[in-house]
Design an enzyme around this catalytic site. Structure first.
Site, mmCIF file in Angstrom:
data_model
loop_
_atom_site.group_PDB
_atom_site.id
_atom_site.type_symbol
_atom_site.label_atom_id
_atom_site.label_comp_id
_atom_site.label_asym_id
_atom_site.label_seq_id
_atom_site.Cartn_x
_atom_site.Cartn_y
_atom_site.Cartn_z
ATOM 1 N N ARG A 37 11.691 4.095 -1.015
ATOM 2 C CA ARG A 37 10.381 3.501 -0.716
ATOM 3 C C ARG A 37 9.661 3.098 -2.005
ATOM 4 O O ARG A 37 8.896 2.145 -2.023
ATOM 5 C CB ARG A 37 9.537 4.504 0.086
ATOM 6 C CG ARG A 37 8.293 3.881 0.747
ATOM 7 C CD ARG A 37 7.463 4.923 1.477
ATOM 8 N NE ARG A 37 6.366 4.359 2.255
ATOM 9 C CZ ARG A 37 5.286 5.031 2.615
ATOM 10 N NH1 ARG A 37 5.155 6.309 2.303
ATOM 11 N NH2 ARG A 37 4.327 4.460 3.309
ATOM 12 N N SER A 87 1.922 -0.304 3.112
ATOM 13 C CA SER A 87 3.192 0.189 3.652
ATOM 14 C C SER A 87 2.782 1.218 4.705
ATOM 15 O O SER A 87 2.124 2.213 4.386
ATOM 16 C CB SER A 87 4.014 0.823 2.525
ATOM 17 O OG SER A 87 5.129 1.472 3.065
ATOM 18 N N SER A 88 3.163 0.951 5.964
ATOM 19 C CA SER A 88 2.654 1.752 7.088
ATOM 20 C C SER A 88 3.163 3.194 7.037
ATOM 21 O O SER A 88 4.096 3.504 6.288
ATOM 22 C CB SER A 88 3.094 1.119 8.404
ATOM 23 O OG SER A 88 2.882 -0.270 8.357
ATOM 24 N N GLU A 89 2.563 4.068 7.901
ATOM 25 C CA GLU A 89 3.025 5.468 7.969
ATOM 26 C C GLU A 89 4.495 5.467 8.377
ATOM 27 O O GLU A 89 4.847 4.923 9.437
ATOM 28 C CB GLU A 89 2.289 6.270 9.036
ATOM 29 C CG GLU A 89 0.900 6.673 8.701
ATOM 30 C CD GLU A 89 -0.059 5.980 9.630
ATOM 31 O OE1 GLU A 89 0.231 4.799 9.972
ATOM 32 O OE2 GLU A 89 -1.061 6.592 10.003
ATOM 33 N N PRO A 90 5.352 6.117 7.602
ATOM 34 C CA PRO A 90 6.780 6.105 7.915
ATOM 35 C C PRO A 90 7.113 6.596 9.328
ATOM 36 O O PRO A 90 7.977 6.033 9.994
ATOM 37 C CB PRO A 90 7.377 7.001 6.836
ATOM 38 C CG PRO A 90 6.450 6.805 5.666
ATOM 39 C CD PRO A 90 5.080 6.689 6.272
#
Ligand SMILES: C[S@@+](CC[C@H](N)C(=O)[O-])C[C@H]1O[C@@H](n2cnc3c(N)ncnc32)[C@H](O)[C@@H]1O
Length: 361
Positions: A37, A87-90
């Site tokens: 990431r 970057s969204s919540e995984p």
């Protein structure tokens, strides 16, 4: 196995992927363990206790731990410090990827390339040749393309309005949106094969629909809450000054209902609306304001008075909604979505239940 005190990127990533999987069988967990990431988020913004943004970059204390935590990371700020990309919540990404029911070889269209992390995860499982992703911001696309190449992922990425899809690469077996939409863009439905699955944030929920022939689709909302940044578009400012002249009317809908139990259904009844709240000196909510892009505005004060102005009677909609849901927060999974060539409707408990027309895109 990794040592618990090993804080290298690969160890953190392995533990992170395992924690996302929660012991389940998701095929996407492998993708999370393969794609670093930090390659896609070399820096992000955080707010201090006064709400001021500061940048955290590779090498700063806590950077890598934040990258490998289940946190949305803001990667771009627009005017007035409003986040415009992240970057969204995984875990939410995993839930949405899982909901696609995708298999290697399926062709996927993504609206909202952002950092490129999700496109890399998708390329890792489906193959780069099967992934097409678009962002409205050309600078983000340039950066994402470079970062994807670093990992040898080569999905087709381009700058444009994702609601128009990419007809040249259609048809798609799967469609995912990572920016909040008001309805499923018709172009995406017409570029999807019959049987395609579309997973998209609508209002403050995530809808999963299956496309059938003739531009129709139906499905339900996932149980999870989702607060994606809205699809970018120009919005008129709320006319709070115009409300000052009104004495308002008595209402039984409480300001706090708009912030919690009615928040999701209101995002369907007033697609794309914005809201804000005011607090008193003790930090308690004293009022809530709503507005839509045509400038229609409504406010409610804790004293129980509501005011509204503009072409749409926003408070009337709130009161109608409150009469459908007099108490308690309805569960997202009791809502569904029906798409026909004539339009799109979100419904509660069944297609014949209370429903709301989703307009705009
Ligand atoms: C939550 S971020 C996407 C996260 C991304 N999938 C990732 O993995 O980093 C939402 C993105 O949607 C983009 N976006 C907003 N409106 C759009 C539109 N009309 N068409 C395409 N992208 C849009 C924003 O620029 C932003 O980068």
């Amino acid at each position: 196995m990794t040592e618990p005190n090993d804080t290298s990127s690969s160890a953190l990533r392995a533990r992170f992927a395992a924690s996302l999987g929660g012991g389940g069988q998701s095929q996407w967990v492998g993708a999370f363990s393969r794609v670093p990431r930090e390659h896609f988020v070399p820096s992000f913004y955080q707010q201090d206790e006064n709400g001021r943004w500061y940048e955290v970059s590779e090498g700063d204390p806590g950077y890598l731990e934040a990258v490998y935590s289940d946190t949305a990371l803001t990667t771009q700020l627009g005017e007035h410090g409003i986040p415009t990309s992240s970057s969204s919540e995984p875990r939410l990404m995993l839930t949405m990827l899982d909901a696609l029911d995708a298999e290697p070889g399926h062709r996927l269209f993504e609206l909202g390339l952002g950092t490129g992390y999700n496109a890399a995860l998708a390329s890792s499982l489906l193959g780069s040749d099967n992934v097409v992703s678009v962002d409205v911001d050309p600078d983000l696309v340039r950066l994402a393309r470079k970062r994807l190449e670093r990992g040898r992922y080569r999905p087709y990425v381009f700058a444009g309005d994702g609601t128009e899809g990419c007809p040249d690469r259609a048809p798609y077996d799967r469609v995912i949106a990572t920016a909040a939409l008001r309805r499923i863009p018709p172009a995406l439905l017409s570029q999807a094969r019959a049987g395609a699955v579309v997973v998209a944030p609508i209002g403050f929920g995530v809808a999963k629909v299956t496309v059938s022939a003739g531009g129709e689709a139906t499905g339900r909302f996932l149980p999870v809450p989702a607060f994606f940044m809205p699809r970018r578009r120009p919005v008129k400012s709320p006319d709070f000054a115009g409300l000052e002249a009104q004495s308002g009317r008595a209402t039984s809908v409480r300001a706090t209902d708009l912030l919690d139990r009615l928040r999701f259904p209101l995002s369907l009844a007033l697609p794309g609306h914005r809201s804000c709240s005011w607090r008193d000196e003790a930090g308690e909510v004293s009022g809530v304001g709503l507005w839509t892009e045509d400038g229609s505005t409504a406010t409610v004060h804790v004293s129980g008075r509501a005011r509204q102005t503009g072409p749409r009677r926003l408070w009337d909609t709130v009161e109608e909604l409150a009469s459908v849901f007099p108490d308690g927060a309805p569960a997202r999974e009791d809502f569904g979505l029906t798409v026909t060539p004539a339009g799109q409707r979100a419904w509660y408990r069944g297609p014949d239940g209370p429903s709301w027309v989703l307009d705009g895109s």
